[in-house]
Design an enzyme around this catalytic site. Structure first.
Site, short mmCIF file in Angstrom:
data_model
loop_
_atom_site.label_atom_id
_atom_site.label_comp_id
_atom_site.label_asym_id
_atom_site.label_seq_id
_atom_site.Cartn_x
_atom_site.Cartn_y
_atom_site.Cartn_z
N THR A 155 64.37 10.67 13.65
CA THR A 155 62.96 10.39 13.39
C THR A 155 62.92 8.89 13.12
O THR A 155 63.88 8.35 12.55
CB THR A 155 62.41 11.17 12.17
OG1 THR A 155 63.11 10.74 11.00
CG2 THR A 155 62.56 12.68 12.32
N HIS A 156 61.87 8.23 13.53
CA HIS A 156 61.78 6.76 13.41
C HIS A 156 62.94 6.08 14.13
O HIS A 156 63.33 4.97 13.75
CB HIS A 156 61.75 6.31 11.95
CG HIS A 156 60.78 7.04 11.08
ND1 HIS A 156 59.49 6.62 10.88
CD2 HIS A 156 60.90 8.21 10.40
CE1 HIS A 156 58.86 7.49 10.08
NE2 HIS A 156 59.70 8.46 9.79
N SER A 277 73.36 -5.01 39.51
CA SER A 277 72.65 -6.28 39.34
C SER A 277 73.10 -7.24 40.42
O SER A 277 74.22 -7.15 40.91
CB SER A 277 72.97 -6.84 37.95
OG SER A 277 72.86 -8.24 37.94
N LYS A 283 76.87 -4.43 35.56
CA LYS A 283 75.64 -3.68 35.26
C LYS A 283 75.51 -2.37 36.03
O LYS A 283 75.87 -2.28 37.19
CB LYS A 283 74.41 -4.55 35.55
CG LYS A 283 74.19 -5.69 34.57
CD LYS A 283 73.96 -5.25 33.14
CE LYS A 283 72.58 -4.70 32.90
NZ LYS A 283 71.54 -5.72 33.05
N GLU A 290 63.32 3.77 34.48
CA GLU A 290 62.40 2.66 34.14
C GLU A 290 61.16 2.70 35.02
O GLU A 290 60.04 2.45 34.56
CB GLU A 290 63.11 1.32 34.32
CG GLU A 290 64.19 1.08 33.28
CD GLU A 290 65.06 -0.12 33.65
OE1 GLU A 290 64.57 -1.25 33.55
OE2 GLU A 290 66.21 0.10 34.06
#
Ligand code: ARG
Length: 457
Positions: A155-156, A277, A283, A290
């Site tokens: 949570t948070h 990348s 990468k 996304e």
């Protein structure tokens, strides 16, 4: 090409205005629905005596040949046509002559376009429902394989309590199941035929609207012709449901993006659904997730565009309404494209169980269970909460975890602590002892899996 409505005018439409007005570059998508609607309309016209059997035969075979030629690409859409409705009618007249000009009796483009869009969106929405079921199936499979994979629940975005990956994934199944019911509700409400509303006021011909509605799989007809040609509520409902689906996919994407980072490393996405990348050789980027997150914005935009387009237009049809299509096509196509990559991305995603487990060991996610240990032995919860808080505070200073605290130390805080506390705060026990309905406990998760399986059938 001369306009069908040219009679009233002294000169031709300006070319730029003509292009601006034309919708064929996007409404051509509905050619199948347009032809299907026209065949049923003509069939009804014959049945009520407006067309002869011979005329109907010509119209149907003409429309069937157009459909066939569009399907196999031998007939190209005329991009200069005003819209798909005008194009099909003009092509029909080209093929069968004057009889083609009778097709539009007791009909207007206003009810025609209203019909086509409902038929088209009904098909598209059913596709989305099938894809959502497929996605739920893929998530369910991951859940079945990870019933004992312990991970931190947050949570948070702070580690909160231990859960299983199955439990976490099943939360998404519940959201997506609701998404399906939202689409089904909208489908049920929109499944009424506007055809026969004509321009707005109905017609003087003795048409049989119910007959057409039934032939096209509707549950009935729109009961008010003005509403029939003006109603785009179903677009709003569908776009709102699509926006909600995207919101769910976007939250899931966000988690997958976090989970694939070195900071978490909870999952490894399949190479087929990640990219590299151009400069950094190490990468492996979660581009698909996304993009899904990014595309959510445009689907929200489609909903807002339609709401805004409709809010100020008087009854009945106004040309503004032509804007409904690009928005709703974009929203349904975006959802479908996203689901197409999301489903296999989830199916091939590999959870890294030891990283999830190791993360669960830190962050004092068993502190609630330690407090419960005291509470179950008679200490009031608030007192227990304070005792555990003090112990956690000391642990943080000494950089140790709760299971590394000695029993002597525990006893300093409360005499009630005993050796069995260590088992009680093990991650496995924390999960196993969650017995409430819907919880992360093993039995509850099995029940949730069965629940979802039952609804998928
Ligand atoms: N292309 C139009 C649309 O998409 C069809 C309806 C046109 N009706 C009219 N009266 N101009 O809305």
């Amino acid at each position: 090409m001369e306009k069908m409505w040219a009679g009233r005018f002294d000169k031709a439409l300006d070319k730029t205005a003509d292009d601006f007005n034309s919708s064929i570059h996007f409404d051509k998508k509905m050619y199948k629905q347009d032809i299907k609607g026209s065949i049923e309309h003509a069939t009804m016209l014959c049945k009520v005596g407006i067309l002869t059997e011979d005329e109907l035969g010509q119209i149907i075979s003409g429309l069937a040949s157009i459909l066939n030629d569009l399907n196999n690409g031998t007939l190209a859409f005329d991009e200069n046509a005003e819209d798909i409705h005008m194009f099909v009618e003009a092509e029909l007249t080209k093929r069968i002559g004057d009889t083609g000009k009778k097709l539009h009796t007791a009909r207007s483009r206003n009810d025609q376009v209203a019909l086509d869009l409902r038929l088209y969106m009904r098909d598209e929405t059913n596709d989305v429902i099938s894809m959502l079921k497929e996605l739920i199936g893929a998530i369910l499979e991951q859940a079945r394989e990870n019933k004992e994979t312990i991970m931190p629940g947050y949570t948070h975005l702070q580690r909160a309590q231990p859960i299983t990956l199955a439990h976490h994934l099943l939360a998404y199944c519940m959201m997506l199941l609701r998404d399906i019911t939202r689409l089904e509700d909208a489908l049920a409400r929109m499944n009424y035929s506007p055809l026969g509303s004509c321009a707005l006021a109905g017609t003087t011909y003795p048409t049989n609207r119910d007959m057409v509605a039934e032939a096209l799989g509707f549950d009935g007809v729109c009961m008010n012709s003005i509403d029939g040609v003006s109603d785009r509520d179903y677009c709003i409902e569908l776009e709102s449901a699509f926006a909600t689906i995207m919101m769910h996919l976007s939250r899931f994407s966000e988690e997958i993006i976090l989970w694939s980072s070195w900071e978490f490393k909870f999952v490894e996405l399949d190479d087929a659904y990640t990219t590299g990348s151009s400069i950094m050789p190490q990468k492996k980027n979660p581009d698909m997730a996304e993009l899904v997150r990014g595309k959510t914005g445009r689907v929200y935009g489609d909903l807002i565009a339609t709401l805004t387009m409709l809010k100020g237009i008087p009854l009945a049809y106004n040309k503004d309404m032509q804007e409904d299509k690009e928005a709703i096509f974009d929203s349904v196509e975006t959802v479908k494209k996203c689901l197409q990559v999301f489903i296999p991305m989830i199916a091939t995603m590999k959870p890294i169980k030891e990283n999830m487990y190791n993360a669960s060991k830190k962050g004092f996610i068993n502190a609630t269970d330690l407090a419960d240990y005291l509470t179950k032995r008679g200490v009031p919860f608030r007192t227990a909460y304070k005792i555990v808080g003090t112990i956690v505070g000391k642990c943080v200073k000494e950089s140790i975890t709760l299971d590394e605290v000695s029993l002597d130390e525990y006893k300093k805080h409360s005499e009630i602590f005993d050796t069995d506390l260590y088992d009680e705060i093990s991650l496995e026990t924390c999960v196993r002892k969650r017995i409430s309905k819907g919880s992360t406990g093993y039995e509850s998760v099995n029940e949730q899996i069965k629940y979802v399986e039952g609804l998928l059938k």
